[in-house]
Design a protein around this motif. Structure first.
Motif, PDB file in Angstrom:
ATOM      1  N   ARG A   2       4.312  22.154  47.130  1.00 41.82           N
ATOM      2  CA  ARG A   2       4.934  23.432  46.741  1.00 41.82           C
ATOM      3  C   ARG A   2       4.503  23.866  45.344  1.00 41.82           C
ATOM      4  NH1 ARG A   2      10.806  23.237  44.945  1.00 41.82           N
ATOM      5  NH2 ARG A   2       9.658  22.933  42.999  1.00 41.82           N
ATOM      6  N   GLY A   3       4.489  22.914  44.400  1.00 46.95           N
ATOM      7  CA  GLY A   3       4.166  23.284  43.008  1.00 46.95           C
ATOM      8  C   GLY A   3       5.303  24.105  42.422  1.00 46.95           C
ATOM      9  N   GLY A   4       4.956  25.171  41.675  1.00 44.09           N
ATOM     10  CA  GLY A   4       5.987  26.069  41.174  1.00 44.09           C
ATOM     11  C   GLY A   4       6.876  25.449  40.107  1.00 44.09           C
ATOM     12  N   ALA A   5       6.298  24.693  39.192  1.00 45.95           N
ATOM     13  CA  ALA A   5       7.122  24.028  38.181  1.00 45.95           C
ATOM     14  C   ALA A   5       6.378  23.967  36.859  1.00 45.95           C
ATOM     15  CB  ALA A   5       7.432  22.599  38.640  1.00 45.95           C
ATOM     16  N   THR A   6       7.160  23.733  35.797  1.00 44.96           N
ATOM     17  CA  THR A   6       6.549  23.378  34.517  1.00 44.96           C
ATOM     18  C   THR A   6       6.641  21.867  34.390  1.00 44.96           C
ATOM     19  OG1 THR A   6       7.164  25.463  33.508  1.00 44.96           O
ATOM     20  CG2 THR A   6       6.695  23.634  32.005  1.00 44.96           C
ATOM     21  N   VAL A   7       5.500  21.244  34.210  1.00 44.53           N
ATOM     22  CA  VAL A   7       5.440  19.779  34.150  1.00 44.53           C
ATOM     23  C   VAL A   7       5.364  19.347  32.684  1.00 44.53           C
ATOM     24  CG1 VAL A   7       3.939  17.804  34.664  1.00 44.53           C
ATOM     25  CG2 VAL A   7       4.381  19.538  36.418  1.00 44.53           C
ATOM     26  N   ALA A   8       6.153  18.324  32.343  1.00 43.97           N
ATOM     27  CA  ALA A   8       6.095  17.768  30.984  1.00 43.97           C
ATOM     28  C   ALA A   8       4.921  16.799  30.922  1.00 43.97           C
ATOM     29  CB  ALA A   8       7.399  17.046  30.669  1.00 43.97           C
ATOM     30  N   ALA A   9       3.946  17.120  30.073  1.00 41.46           N
ATOM     31  CA  ALA A   9       2.753  16.255  29.974  1.00 41.46           C
ATOM     32  C   ALA A   9       2.942  15.158  28.935  1.00 41.46           C
ATOM     33  CB  ALA A   9       1.526  17.085  29.636  1.00 41.46           C
ATOM     34  N   HIS A  10       4.052  15.211  28.206  1.00 42.27           N
ATOM     35  CA  HIS A  10       4.331  14.197  27.173  1.00 42.27           C
ATOM     36  C   HIS A  10       3.148  14.018  26.224  1.00 42.27           C
ATOM     37  CE1 HIS A  10       8.111  13.078  29.099  1.00 42.27           C
ATOM     38  NE2 HIS A  10       7.463  13.266  30.228  1.00 42.27           N
ATOM     39  N   HIS A  11       2.465  15.125  25.911  1.00 44.71           N
ATOM     40  CA  HIS A  11       1.313  15.088  25.003  1.00 44.71           C
ATOM     41  C   HIS A  11       0.284  14.051  25.447  1.00 44.71           C
ATOM     42  CE1 HIS A  11       3.368  17.831  22.341  1.00 44.71           C
ATOM     43  NE2 HIS A  11       4.446  17.103  22.510  1.00 44.71           N
ATOM     44  N   ASP A  12       0.131  13.901  26.740  1.00 37.22           N
ATOM     45  CA  ASP A  12      -0.809  12.912  27.288  1.00 37.22           C
ATOM     46  C   ASP A  12      -1.916  13.667  28.018  1.00 37.22           C
ATOM     47  OD1 ASP A  12      -2.135  11.143  29.059  1.00 37.22           O
ATOM     48  OD2 ASP A  12      -0.419   9.778  29.064  1.00 37.22           O
ATOM     49  N   HIS A  13      -3.162  13.509  27.521  1.00 38.49           N
ATOM     50  CA  HIS A  13      -4.287  14.273  28.068  1.00 38.49           C
ATOM     51  C   HIS A  13      -4.466  14.092  29.572  1.00 38.49           C
ATOM     52  CE1 HIS A  13      -7.138  10.610  27.491  1.00 38.49           C
ATOM     53  NE2 HIS A  13      -5.941  10.229  27.118  1.00 38.49           N
ATOM     54  N   ARG A  14      -4.331  12.855  30.057  1.00 37.92           N
ATOM     55  CA  ARG A  14      -4.617  12.645  31.482  1.00 37.92           C
ATOM     56  C   ARG A  14      -3.492  13.175  32.377  1.00 37.92           C
ATOM     57  NH1 ARG A  14      -9.400  10.037  30.951  1.00 37.92           N
ATOM     58  NH2 ARG A  14      -9.462   8.363  29.433  1.00 37.92           N
ATOM     59  N   ILE A  15      -2.274  13.171  31.867  1.00 39.73           N
ATOM     60  CA  ILE A  15      -1.168  13.761  32.639  1.00 39.73           C
ATOM     61  C   ILE A  15      -1.381  15.277  32.712  1.00 39.73           C
ATOM     62  CG2 ILE A  15       1.341  14.166  32.701  1.00 39.73           C
ATOM     63  CD1 ILE A  15       0.590  11.268  33.325  1.00 39.73           C
ATOM     64  N   ALA A  16      -1.753  15.887  31.583  1.00 41.56           N
ATOM     65  CA  ALA A  16      -1.977  17.343  31.562  1.00 41.56           C
ATOM     66  C   ALA A  16      -3.084  17.725  32.541  1.00 41.56           C
ATOM     67  CB  ALA A  16      -2.342  17.782  30.138  1.00 41.56           C
ATOM     68  N   MET A  17      -4.233  17.047  32.482  1.00 39.32           N
ATOM     69  CA  MET A  17      -5.345  17.414  33.372  1.00 39.32           C
ATOM     70  C   MET A  17      -4.985  17.172  34.835  1.00 39.32           C
ATOM     71  SD  MET A  17      -8.788  16.304  31.276  1.00 39.32           S
ATOM     72  CE  MET A  17      -8.251  14.784  30.505  1.00 39.32           C
ATOM     73  N   SER A  18      -4.278  16.100  35.109  1.00 34.57           N
ATOM     74  CA  SER A  18      -3.927  15.785  36.500  1.00 34.57           C
ATOM     75  C   SER A  18      -3.070  16.882  37.114  1.00 34.57           C
ATOM     76  CB  SER A  18      -3.174  14.451  36.570  1.00 34.57           C
ATOM     77  OG  SER A  18      -4.026  13.413  36.122  1.00 34.57           O
ATOM     78  N   PHE A  19      -2.064  17.342  36.379  1.00 36.55           N
ATOM     79  CA  PHE A  19      -1.172  18.347  36.981  1.00 36.55           C
ATOM     80  C   PHE A  19      -1.822  19.725  37.017  1.00 36.55           C
ATOM     81  CE2 PHE A  19       1.755  14.864  36.691  1.00 36.55           C
ATOM     82  CZ  PHE A  19       2.406  14.971  37.914  1.00 36.55           C
TER      83      PHE A  19
END
Ligand code: S3P
Length: 439
Positions: free
Chosen positions: A384-401
């Motif tokens: 579904r998506g449709g969310a703001t994801v907290a990346a916790h200032h982590d580069h790989r979490i940001a790119m993944s989402f």
């Protein structure tokens, strides 16, 4: 010589369902090799020329640190750097390693071999990460070490005449192994790291390229007698951990067909490719060749109907940085993916296990953890998506989402994307160039 600066991505980014991704691209140079080339160059006698250096924030912090220890480090042109080594001296102020666990841990090891004193600091994330895994063996080798509570940064090291060590690397950490080997360069005593599970071997390979000798027999890695390094040329191939993002993006975005050229395919780094193949990914690894002492290849990914698999714990060292993007692939696969042996994910740039879980759940993907195991139930269709994801200032979490958003029904926003610059400065531009809707 030009300045070592580059622009940051904006802090919030979002991605939306994209048409098929197409193109032939290169990703930036391997991060592990980039740190090592600067540090080994800084320890070696004479000139080292590096080509393909990753000019991300993490590596730039290491370049500045090596300079602070007295080596000459210059940027000649994009990705091309020259280092002239020296006996290290005490830096004038604290050595700020930014966000980089690899940078700080390897530098602490290298510095411990000299009769000098240095204080190491880092950003908020790095200051929360455990350093005793490196400080304890360095203490055992005879370095004087003090650190903040819980073995955190800032940490101070006074190095000097070190003893030998035989160290059991139970966590399969390449950073710990490398710190010990680098510290051991300045002692004549026996220095051995025993690895029940092999971790990436770029330090061993590069020590040899710099004229050092390292003996590997079974699970034992030993420094040989030749420990004086000599400057050399280092060619750094594409980072498989960065290639993972466009490749998985192509696998989950209908209509895609994409090639990433000249990616390092050292077998101790390719656990993700193996896992994706088991999931039914249409991946082609072609044109295998040697470059810069490592095997490289061109990797093509086509949109694929993925299915869930069980990923064994013993594969974790060969894909430790790839679980966030694997979890994204798993979210789009049909059936359940079970990933075992993820304890180390809790002490990366963020608690990645927690960050993956909360991000997936925000995007309406069914995911849970059981101890060190991550379980993701894919639907075999667009999440579904449709969310703001907290990346916790982590580069790989940001790119993944951001990759997840390309294949989701509704856009996915990532709350902090600036840290992408630590490992993949041109991520957004490169992804846009293949058709990804990221803004
Ligand atoms: C690295 C080793 C790994 C990895 C990191 C890079 C290296 O960390 O997660 O991104 O270059 O040696 P560990 O040594 O903690 O496993």
């Amino acid at each position: 010589m030009s300045a070592d600066v580059h622009p940051h991505d904006g802090d919030r980014l979002h991605s939306t369902a994209s048409p098929g991704l197409h193109g032939y691209i290169h990703v930036p140079g391997d991060k592990s090799m980039s740190h090592r080339s600067l540090i080994l160059g800084g320890l070696a006698e004479g000139e080292t020329w590096i080509e393909g250096l990753l000019e991300g924030d993490d590596v730039i912090a290491t370049a500045k640190a090596v300079r602070a220890f007295g080596a000459t480090v210059d940027r000649a042109s994009s990705g091309k750097w020259r280092v002239i080594g020296n006996a290290w001296r005490s830096p004038r102020g604290p050595v700020d390693c930014g966000n980089s666990g690899t940078g700080v841990r390897l530098l602490m090891g290298a510095a411990a071999g000299f009769p000098i004193e240095a204080t190491f600091t880092g950003d908020q994330s790095l200051s929360g990460r455990p350093m005793n895994r490196v400080l304890d063996p360095l203490r055992e080798m005879g370095a004087e070490v003090s650190a903040s509570e819980g073995g955190r940064l800032p940490a101070r090291i006074r190095g000097g005449k070190l003893r030998g060590i035989s160290f059991l690397n139970a966590k399969a950490s390449a950073q710990v192994k490398s710190a010990i080997l680098l510290a051991g360069l300045n002692t004549a005593e026996d220095v051995e790291v025993i690895e029940p599970a092999r971790s990436r071997d770029h330090t061993e390979n590069m020590l040899r390229a710099f004229g050092g000798d390292v003996a590997i027999e079974g699970d034992s890695i030993r420094l040989g007698e030749r420990r004086k390094l000599k400057g050399t040329s280092v060619l750094i191939p594409g980072d498989p951990s960065s290639a993972a993002f466009p490749l998985v993006a192509a696998l989950i975005t209908p209509g895609s067909g994409l090639t990433v050229r000249s990616v390092m395919v050292n077998p101790l780094r390719t656990g993700l490719l193996k896992t994706l193949s088991e999931m039914g990914a249409e991946l082609r690894i072609e044109g295998r060749r040697q470059a810069g002492g490592e095997e490289v290849a061109d990797i093509t990914a086509e949109f694929s109907r993925l299915h869930g698999v069980e990923v064994p714990a013993d594969r974790a060292p060969s894909m430790i940085d790839e679980y966030p993007i694997l979890a994204v692939a798993a979210a789009c696969a049909e059936g359940t993916t079970v990933m075992h042996g993820l304890a180390e994910l809790r002490v990366k740039e963020s608690d990645r296990l927690a960050a993956i879980l909360s991000g997936l759940r925000a995007c309406a993907v069914d995911a849970r953890d059981e101890g060190d195991t991550l379980i993701v139930k894919g639907t075999g269709a667009a999440p579904r998506g449709g969310a703001t994801v907290a990346a916790h200032h982590d580069h790989r979490i940001a790119m993944s989402f951001l990759v997840l958003g390309l294949a989701s029904e509704q856009p996915v926003e990532v709350d902090s994307a600036a840290m992408i610059a630590t490992s993949f400065p041109d991520f957004t531009a490169l992804m846009r160039s293949i058709g990804a809707r990221i803004s």
